[in-house]
Each structure stands twice: as structure tokens, then as C-alpha cells.
Write an enzyme that holds these catalytic residues in place. Structure first.
Site, PDB file in Angstrom:
ATOM      1  N   GLU A   1      -9.446   0.176   8.859  1.00 51.96           N
ATOM      2  CA  GLU A   1      -9.016  -0.980   9.641  1.00 51.96           C
ATOM      3  C   GLU A   1      -7.674  -0.696  10.312  1.00 51.96           C
ATOM      4  O   GLU A   1      -6.846   0.019   9.743  1.00 51.96           O
ATOM      5  CB  GLU A   1      -8.852  -2.203   8.722  1.00 51.96           C
ATOM      6  CG  GLU A   1     -10.052  -2.493   7.835  1.00 51.96           C
ATOM      7  CD  GLU A   1      -9.696  -3.354   6.625  1.00 51.96           C
ATOM      8  OE1 GLU A   1      -8.543  -3.822   6.541  1.00 51.96           O
ATOM      9  OE2 GLU A   1     -10.570  -3.536   5.758  1.00 51.96           O
TER      10      GLU A   1
ATOM     11  N   LEU B   1       0.823  -1.201   0.000  1.00 50.53           N
ATOM     12  CA  LEU B   1       0.000   0.000   0.000  1.00 50.53           C
ATOM     13  C   LEU B   1       0.861   1.255   0.000  1.00 50.53           C
ATOM     14  O   LEU B   1       1.990   1.254   0.514  1.00 50.53           O
ATOM     15  CB  LEU B   1      -0.912   0.019   1.230  1.00 50.53           C
ATOM     16  CG  LEU B   1      -1.980  -1.080   1.313  1.00 50.53           C
ATOM     17  CD1 LEU B   1      -2.761  -0.947   2.615  1.00 50.53           C
ATOM     18  CD2 LEU B   1      -2.912  -1.021   0.132  1.00 50.53           C
TER      19      LEU B   1
ATOM     20  N   LYS C   1      -3.861  -1.288  11.094  1.00 49.22           N
ATOM     21  CA  LYS C   1      -2.792  -1.898  10.286  1.00 49.22           C
ATOM     22  C   LYS C   1      -1.921  -2.744  11.211  1.00 49.22           C
ATOM     23  O   LYS C   1      -1.115  -2.220  11.974  1.00 49.22           O
ATOM     24  CB  LYS C   1      -1.956  -0.824   9.591  1.00 49.22           C
ATOM     25  CG  LYS C   1      -0.909  -1.393   8.636  1.00 49.22           C
ATOM     26  CD  LYS C   1      -0.161  -0.276   7.922  1.00 49.22           C
ATOM     27  CE  LYS C   1       0.858  -0.864   6.942  1.00 49.22           C
ATOM     28  NZ  LYS C   1       1.886  -1.658   7.622  1.00 49.22           N
TER      29      LYS C   1
END
Length: 657
Positions: free
Chosen positions: A109, A81, A111
């Protein structure tokens, strides 16, 4: 048929119990009942090995250790990402996306700071697990992943082929317990849970991985044959129904609300069972993701917000020294309490004297402190402008703070150790070594018994083993007369062990089992060895200057002399039974390789040493002979390359006769 049905039933019951315990955090079965059913399953499988199922709870830990990890190509790449490091950067991504797609919803969310893996299932059966690697090719760590109890071995209602992505991590409690063991054993500490998880998942022996108690959170469907999803949220619900342990997430549409939620995750991260290093923001709609596309490495529809490490000043109020089970002195800074990453920090690791010297850390100094990997507090630097005029350089003590024996630096100079043979801090480890198989070989004298006797004050030295009474030993067992009598008999028998075993049992640094045999053969009696000078010791084969000094220094210590005299008074054998009367192999080095059929490797080594030779584990130009059994492998090939004589077992037997 009855056994088959019972095995299937037990597999189902235990798998469901695993799911409730490790995924739902809702144990429904007492540990005793689980262990009883697992034992029943093990016994049934041992009797009917052809009925063992791949998803059996007994198959969680493999047998033979691997020699290497095989490469695995990911059918669907495991992409990384794009990182963002500020609320402004995050908002830029959100605003840009919302301008192009006004109805966007985003999944937010935590990480997880772990190791990304892909889990592959065929017809509901777990068949393969691989690390991310470079995203295209990873490593096959299937056997190690099987040890993670929250990974289901079989799925009900799964597509014919399913690949999911998750993050393997080490829970904070597991990490703390692992580092406690590392410290107690004098081993290097893991810097953070991520390093510990990565090292544990890449163990060639899955039994070691199983001991580390790893966990996983699944966060993506990579491939689901014949199944389509409209959104990321829908795919996560699908994974939950299949009984995966799935990442927690929330759906948000407002940029400010997303930033606020990410800050909230950071503020409450100490409440999480695992370590995190940020938050992930993903577009929820899968069709929209396709339209947004990807770069060569990263999707354009997601970013990872990375939390900055929290660094604060505090004052070193004191430096205390702890002594580990291996005698290593570990300094620790006691600091003025400071709130850091959600907890109050009162001390920080200082590792060793070199660490203190390099940073010139002194009592009274103002220092900058952070949590390494958000777990272990460490000192980054000293603010010398605030140093008190009374602050002086710090040095580790010249004597052990526990027993008062002199301290000495390791051969590499990194650590300082207590040299006391009766140091209470090292007592448990020293006794466990003394009774071990290659030392005095006292069968049944396990670590639990050692610790129990120490706790009762019955052992303050390895020599105290020979002064235990039946009543004292019985106190360790509820109905313990038979067990105590058996153990006392083993202790009594150990008095007749060869001097070489006793030398090794004393735990002198760099004196292993082989060196113990060499010393026993050379000096014959304990008194002769005790009287040898460092110079005389260096004349013994395989004893260098450092080892010679270690031996001489050990026997010069009052604590060591006390142990020796107690052993002598107890009637422990002080003479060698292994004196070399036939030195036909003197100066020769043998290497044993392959499966030997006429004797065990230990028996062959014993014969070689009895005739004055040496057994080595590797082939070199100094090797005299290589004795080969069946499937000899690389050592035989190397011997041929170096033109070293190769002996069959019959050739070797002829040399012995």
C-alpha cells in the site's frame, strides 16, 4: 411526525451524496441541489432542535471552540512500523518471512504522509476520534474529524463496537490553496502537506479545520466486536462495504515483484491526490501475523519502505520579487528547468533576504534543489566551485517593485515590506481593512465587492470609496439599485466616524484600534497628528519608539499624503469626538472579566477610555481594578492573588456616576 420523517430522509439523502462525492469521487447530485436540501434540513432542525440527529450533515462543524484536547487511551495500541531505506533491506525482510512461511502473501500500500488517527463507532454511530499520540494515549479530536466529509457519521451493518485506523491528510490541491492564502495574507507558508494536516487537525476551533478541507484513507480494523477476519484483504473489503474511504492495495507473493511495484508507486506518485513518503508491506494472513508477533514498538509482520528525497543540480537564472497582500516582499529563484519528483521545476522559494544571505545564493549559481515535503521546491546549498566570476551578492530592492515606495524591514528583521499606502499589490487588503467594523465600519462592503470594484478599475486607493457613483455601484449587481443605494448610504454615514477609527483604518503598522483612540484623544485633529514628530509621538501613552517611527514615516510618504487629501476633499471627519474632558480614570488600567449584565464589554471599555483610562485583557501588577461579572474565573483568582481591588458591576457604575 412529518418533520421527523423529513429530517431523517434529508439526512439519508445528503449522507449518501457525501459518500458518492467524497469517497467514491462520483458526484451524483448537483451542488445547487445539495445546497438546497442542506438549507431545508437546517431550517427544519432550527424549528425542531430536539429532532437533530448526531449523524446529521449539519453537525459536521461544532459550535464553541475547545479550550484544550482531552486525552484518550487507545483500547488497541496504534503501533508504528519498522522503516527500511533500500531494496536490499526490504528484500531481507521478505526473504526471511518467505523462508519461515513459504505461502505468504503481502499487501502493498502507499504510505500516506499524514497523521494517524483512530475512529470509534458504537452501534454504528461515530462517537470518538483520536490522534495516535504515542500509540497508547492520544488526543480527542472528534469535532475536527467530523469536518472530514469522507468519514461516515453512521454505519449500516456495523458491529456493536468498531475501531478503525486511518491516515488524515491534506490533498495536494487543498495544500496549494492554503499556501496561496497564507502567502496572500503575508503569513508563513506550511512546509508540506503533513505539517498542514497536523496543524489543521489540532485546531481548537473546528470551523478552522473545516476550511482546510482535510481527507482520510482508512487502512486497518483495530477492533470489531463479534467479527473475525482471516486476512487483511478481507478486513479491507469489510471496511469498503461499510462505505469507508479505504487505501488502495495489491496482493503479491514474489519479493522481486513487490520491490518492482514499490518503485512503480514512487514513479507515479505525482498522479496521486495526496502526498506519500513511502510504501507499506504487510503480511496478509492474520493468523500468520499472530505467530510472527511484535516487538515493544513495531509488528514483525510489516515494514515501511521510505523513499529517499530526490535532489538535483540546476542553475539560478534570475531572482524575482513578489509583493503579497500585506506588503511583504517574497523573493523567488527562477531556475533552469529540472525534472524533480515527477514534475518539472522552474522556480524555488527563497523565503526572505536572510535565507538568501545565509546560503549566499546569487544569480548564475549552480545549486542543489529538492522538493520540501515533495511539494515546495527549495534550494539546499550552492556549489561555489561552479560560481561565475560575474556573480554578485543579491539584496532585496530598496523600493517596491510594484509601486516604487520605499521598503522597510519588519521589527524582527525577518521580512521586508512595501510602505506604499496605495500599492496595487496591497490594495484589496488595505481597503478591506479600511471598511472593517473596528475601522470605518461600512456595513455591506464585503471582500467580494472590494475585489469587484478593483477589477473594474474603480478603486485605486481606500479614499476612492468616497467618490463612487450610483451607476458604478449598480454595475456589481444584476438588479442592484437598492443594494447600491444602501451601500452608498453606509459610505456617506461613515464620513462622520470618529477620528480614532480613521487613524486605525489607515493601516499604519502597529497602530491598532486602541492606539487610534489614544492618538485621537491626544492630538484631537488629523492635522495635529500629521504634524507631530517621532519624539512627540513617543510621549503618548502606549506609543513606543518603533510605533512612533512607523506613524511619522507613514505620513511622510507621498502616497499617504495623497490619500489624506482625497479623504479631506470628500468631507471625511478629521476631528476627535472622544476628547477626554473628565480624566477621572487617567493613569488607571481596568480588566473586565466574566459575563457583564448591565452593559456590554464594548460599552464598558468605551466609558473607561472616555474618562482617560485603559482597558486591558490580562491581569498584572500594573492593573488598577478588575471588574467582575458572573463566572469570572481565572482573572478574578489572579487579581486576588496579586491583591488588586475587585469591583462589582454596581461598584463600577458608581465610579462612572
Amino acid at each position: 411526525m412529518e418533520a421527523k420523517q423529513r429530517i431523517e430522509e434529508l439526512t439519508r439523502i445528503l449522507s449518501e451524496a457525501n459518500y458518492l462525492y467524497y469517497v467514491q469521487d462520483n458526484p451524483a447530485m448537483p451542488d445547487f441541489e445539495y445546497d438546497r436540501l442542506l438549507r431545508e434540513l437546517e431550517e427544519l432542525e432550527a424549528t425542531h432542535p430536539h429532532l437533530i440527529q448526531p449523524d446529521s450533515p449539519t453537525q459536521r462543524v461544532g459550535g464553541e471552540a475547545l479550550s484544550k484536547f482531552e486525552k484518550v487511551s487507545h483500547p488497541v495500541p496504534l503501533m508504528s512500523l519498522q522503516d527500511v531505506f533500500s531494496p536490499e533491506e526490504l528484500k531481507e525482510f521478505l526473504v526471511k518471512t518467505l523462508e519461515a512461511y513459504p505461502d505468504s502473501a503481502f499487501s502493498v500500500e502507499p504510505k500516506i504522509d499524514g497523521l494517524s488517527v483512530a475512529l470509534e463507532y458504537e452501534n454504528g454511530q461515530f462517537v470518538r476520534g483520536a490522534t495516535r499520540g504515542d500509540g497508547v494515549v492520544g488526543e480527542d479530536v472528534t469535532e475536527n474529524l467530523k469536518t472530514i466529509r469522507s468519514i461516515p457519521m453512521r454505519l449500516d451493518g456495523a458491529p456493536a463496537r468498531l475501531i478503525v485506523r486511518g491516515e488524515v491528510f491534506m490533498p495536494k490541491k487543498s495544500f496549494e490553496a492554503l499556501n496561496e492564502r497564507q502567502e496572500a495574507e503575508g503569513k508563513a507558508l506550511f512546509a508540506n502537506p503533513r505539517n498542514a494536516a497536523a496543524g489543521s487537525l489540532r485546531q481548537l476551533d473546528s470551523k478552522i479545520t473545516a476550511q482546510r478541507k482535510l481527507d482520510i484513507l482508512v487502512f486497518n480494523v483495530q477492533l470489531a466486536e463479534g467479527v473475525t477476519f482471516a486476512s487483511h484483504e478481507e478486513s479491507l473489503d469489510f471496511l469498503r462495504k461499510l462505505q469507508f474511504k479505504v487505501i488502495d492495495n495489491v496482493l503479491l507473493t514474489d519479493a522481486d515483484a513487490i520491490v518492482s511495484h514499490i518503485m512503480s508507486i514512487n514513479e507515479n506518485r505525482e498522479q496521486l491526490t495526496c502526498d506519500i513518503d513511502g510504501a507499506v508491506v504487510k503480511v496478509n494472513d492474520l493468523t500468520q501475523r499472530t505467530k510472527m508477533g511484535t516487538t515493544a514498538k513495531c509488528p514483525k509482520w510489516a515494514v515501511a519502505y521510505k523513499y529517499p528525497p530526490e535532489i538535483k543540480p540546476t542553475v539560478v537564472e534570475n531572482i524575482v520579487v513578489q509583493v503579497g497582500r500585506t506588503g511583504v516582499l517574497t523573493p523567488k529563484a527562477v531556475v533552469k528547468p529540472v525534472r524533480l519528483a515527477g514534475t518539472t521545476v522552474t522556480n524555488a522559494t527563497l523565503h526572505n533576504e536572510d535565507f538568501i544571505t545565509e546560503r549566499d545564493i546569487r544569480i548564475g549559481d549552480t545549486v542543489l534543489i529538492r522538493k520540501a515535503g515533495e511539494i515546495i521546491p527549495e534550494i539546499l546549498e550552492v556549489d561555489v566551485t561552479k560560481r561565475p566570476v560575474t556573480a554578485v551578492p543579491y539584496h532585496l530592492p530598496a523600493t517596491c517593485p510594484v509601486c516604487g515606495a520605499p521598503t522597510a524591514k519588519d521589527e524582527d528583521g525577518a521580512f521586508l515590506r512595501c510602505t506604499g499606502a496605495e500599492c496595487p499589490a496591497q490594495l484589496s487588503r488595505n481597503i478591506a481593512h479600511f471598511v472593517s467594523r473596528d475601522a470605518m465600519d461600512i456595513e455591506g462592503f464585503g471582500s467580494a465587492i472590494v475585489d469587484g470594484l478593483i477589477e473594474k478599475g474603480l478603486l485605486k486607493s481606500p479614499a476612492d470609496i468616497y467618490y463612487l457613483s450610483l451607476d458604478e455601484m449598480k454595475s456589481l449587481w444584476q438588479k442592484g439599485e437598492l443594494a447600491a443605494t444602501k451601500l452608498l448610504s453606509a459610505i456617506e454615514n461613515s464620513k462622520q466616524q470618529d477620528l480614532s477609527r480613521l487613524i486605525f483604518a489607515l493601516g499604519i503598522r502597529q497602530v491598532g484600534a486602541k492606539t487610534g483612540k489614544v492618538l485621537a484623544s491626544r492630538f484631537v485633529t488629523m492635522d495635529a497628528l500629521m504634524g507631530a514628530t517621532a519624539e512627540e509621538l513617543t510621549e503618548v501613552p502606549d506609543v513606543g519608539e518603533v510605533t512612533a517611527k512607523n506613524i511619522a514615516d507613514w505620513f511622510a510618504q507621498p502616497q499617504s499624503q495623497h490619500i489624506i487629501e482625497k479623504l479631506r476633499a470628500a468631507g471625511v471627519n478629521f476631528e476627535s469626538k472622544r476628547t477626554v474632558t473628565d480624566a477621572r480614570f487617567a493613569g488607571m488600567t481596568f480588566v473586565l472579566t466574566g459575563a457583564l449584565t448591565k452593559f456590554t464589554r464594548e460599552e464598558a471599555t468605551e466609558k473607561i477610555e472616555l474618562f482617560g483610562g485603559k482597558a486591558s485583557g490580562s491581569v498584572s501588577k500594573k492593573t488598577t481594578y478588575v471588574v467582575v461579572g458572573e463566572n469570572a474565573g481565572s482573572k478574578e483568582r489572579k487579581a486576588r492573588e496579586l491583591e488588586i481591588p475587585i469591583l462589582s458591576e454596581d461598584d463600577f457604575l458608581n465610579m462612572l456616576q
